[in-house]
Scaffold this active site. Structure first.
Site, PDB file in Angstrom:
ATOM      1  CB  THR A  46      -0.916   0.013   1.237  1.00  0.00           C
ATOM      2  OG1 THR A  46      -1.703  -1.174   1.256  1.00  0.00           O
ATOM      3  CG2 THR A  46      -1.833   1.228   1.218  1.00  0.00           C
ATOM      4  CB  THR A  47       3.661   2.292   2.219  1.00  0.00           C
ATOM      5  OG1 THR A  47       2.882   1.920   3.360  1.00  0.00           O
ATOM      6  CG2 THR A  47       4.398   3.577   2.527  1.00  0.00           C
ATOM      7  CE1 TYR A 109     -16.541  -1.242  -6.184  1.00  0.00           C
ATOM      8  CE2 TYR A 109     -16.643  -3.178  -7.583  1.00  0.00           C
ATOM      9  CZ  TYR A 109     -17.148  -1.960  -7.198  1.00  0.00           C
ATOM     10  OH  TYR A 109     -18.259  -1.467  -7.818  1.00  0.00           O
ATOM     11  CE1 TYR A 135      -2.322  -4.751   5.597  1.00  0.00           C
ATOM     12  CE2 TYR A 135      -1.720  -4.446   3.310  1.00  0.00           C
ATOM     13  CZ  TYR A 135      -1.979  -3.914   4.552  1.00  0.00           C
ATOM     14  OH  TYR A 135      -1.917  -2.564   4.747  1.00  0.00           O
ATOM     15  NE  ARG A 140      -4.562   1.967   3.079  1.00  0.00           N
ATOM     16  CZ  ARG A 140      -4.357   3.049   2.326  1.00  0.00           C
ATOM     17  NH1 ARG A 140      -4.903   3.136   1.127  1.00  0.00           N
ATOM     18  NH2 ARG A 140      -3.615   4.040   2.774  1.00  0.00           N
ATOM     19  CE  LYS A 164       0.829  -4.172   7.040  1.00  0.00           C
ATOM     20  NZ  LYS A 164       1.121  -3.358   5.824  1.00  0.00           N
ATOM     21  CB  ILE A 206       4.584  -4.862   7.758  1.00  0.00           C
ATOM     22  CG1 ILE A 206       5.112  -6.309   7.739  1.00  0.00           C
ATOM     23  CG2 ILE A 206       4.646  -4.258   6.352  1.00  0.00           C
ATOM     24  CD1 ILE A 206       4.324  -7.254   6.855  1.00  0.00           C
TER      25      ILE A 206
END
Length: 296
Positions: A46-47, A109, A135, A140, A164, A206
């Site tokens: 993501t980052t 989604y 994850y 999100r 995570k 993380i």
């Protein structure tokens, strides 16, 4: 054995002003983390603005990181997608390129069921023969991985070895560890909850914070593992004001601004992400300096 123990940096992807990937700067960042305490590189998460990278850019970036790190520390490839087929293809390619592990976000989604999550992760794990980190970040993706689902996947699929956890729900996280007898490798997905997760058997974090303070983030974990829980806790609490500023706008807007303020020339963000507001930038700069980080 865990893929890594300690601080894994959720690395930003540096761009040129035309928004193409700045591989020279990425090379510099990778080398810096290998020599400044970071215990693992997480590339194209993501980052790293993975959602706005093309598949070609995504895989080139992963391959580049693996080649430049040269085994000094593990490289974990973010290859999750909302398409199981795409996830399989990218994961297989990353494994072929030498990734030490895969970070697989829940399909976003689509909002699949827990049975859908089991089917998705099972299909990917069957094809991509590398250690997999689940994850869970429902804020999100809209999909939470239930503790029972994590436990079932870990029990039944050999290469699903870690999770995570970015739900922020300590009760859920504790339940995961209870259901797995503490055998799954747990990583905090929230920089403000590193020590709480270590206290229930976590292996590390993380981290977004590690982009700007790699040695510090490593040391939070190292102190805990050495038995200096009080010292680890103090470091965690001392970092809270900076962590808050690093998440005052949606990640990775603030951390990329922080790196630019520090002189890293990480470049712009890709739309729909926009530049940080002037007010938040001033607050972030103030907090970076208060934390002892020099600005350019």
């Amino acid at each position: 054995m865990a893929i890594f123990t300690g601080s894994g940096v959720a690395l930003v992807t540096p761009f040129h002003e035309d928004e193409s990937i700045n591989y020279d700067k990425l090379d510099e960042m990778l080398d810096y983390h290998c020599t400044h305490g970071t215990d693992s590189i997480i590339i194209c998460g993501t980052t790293g603005e993975s959602s706005t990278l093309s598949e070609e850019e995504h895989m080139e970036c992963i391959k580049f990181a693996i080649e430049r790190v040269k085994g000094r520390i593990p490289v974990i490839a973010g290859t999750g997608s909302n398409s199981t087929y795409t996830t399989i293809q990218m994961s297989k390619e990353a494994v072929e390129d030498g990734a030490d592990g895969l970070l697989l976000v829940t399909p976003y989604y689509n909002k699949c069921t827990q049975d859908g999550l089991i089917a998705h992760y099972t299909a990917v794990a069957k094809e991509a023969k590398a250690p997999i980190i689940l994850y869970s970040v429902a804020s999100r993706t809209g999909v939470n991985i239930a503790p029972e689902t994590v436990a079932a996947l870990h029990k039944n699929i050999e290469n699903i070895v870690a999770v995570k956890e970015a739900s922020g729900n300590i009760s859920q996280i504790s339940k995961i560890m209870q259901l797995t007898d503490g055998k799954i490798d747990l990583y905090s997905g929230n920089d403000d909850q590193i020590v709480p997760l270590l206290s229930v058997g976590g292996k590390g974090v993380i981290s977004v914070l590690a982009n700007v303070a790699p040695q510090y983030t490593h040391d939070i974990c190292a102190k805990f593992f050495e038995g200096d829980v009080k010292g680890s806790c103090k470091m965690q609490l001392d970092a809270i004001p900076l962590i808050e500023k690093l998440f005052c706008e949606v990640n990775p807007i603030p951390v990329k601004k922080a790196l630019n303020l520090m002189g890293w020339q990480a470049g712009p963000l890709r739309m729909p992400l926009t530049e940080m507001t002037e007010a938040h930038t001033a607050q972030l700069a103030k907090e970076l300096e208060a934390f002892g980080i020099k600005l350019a």
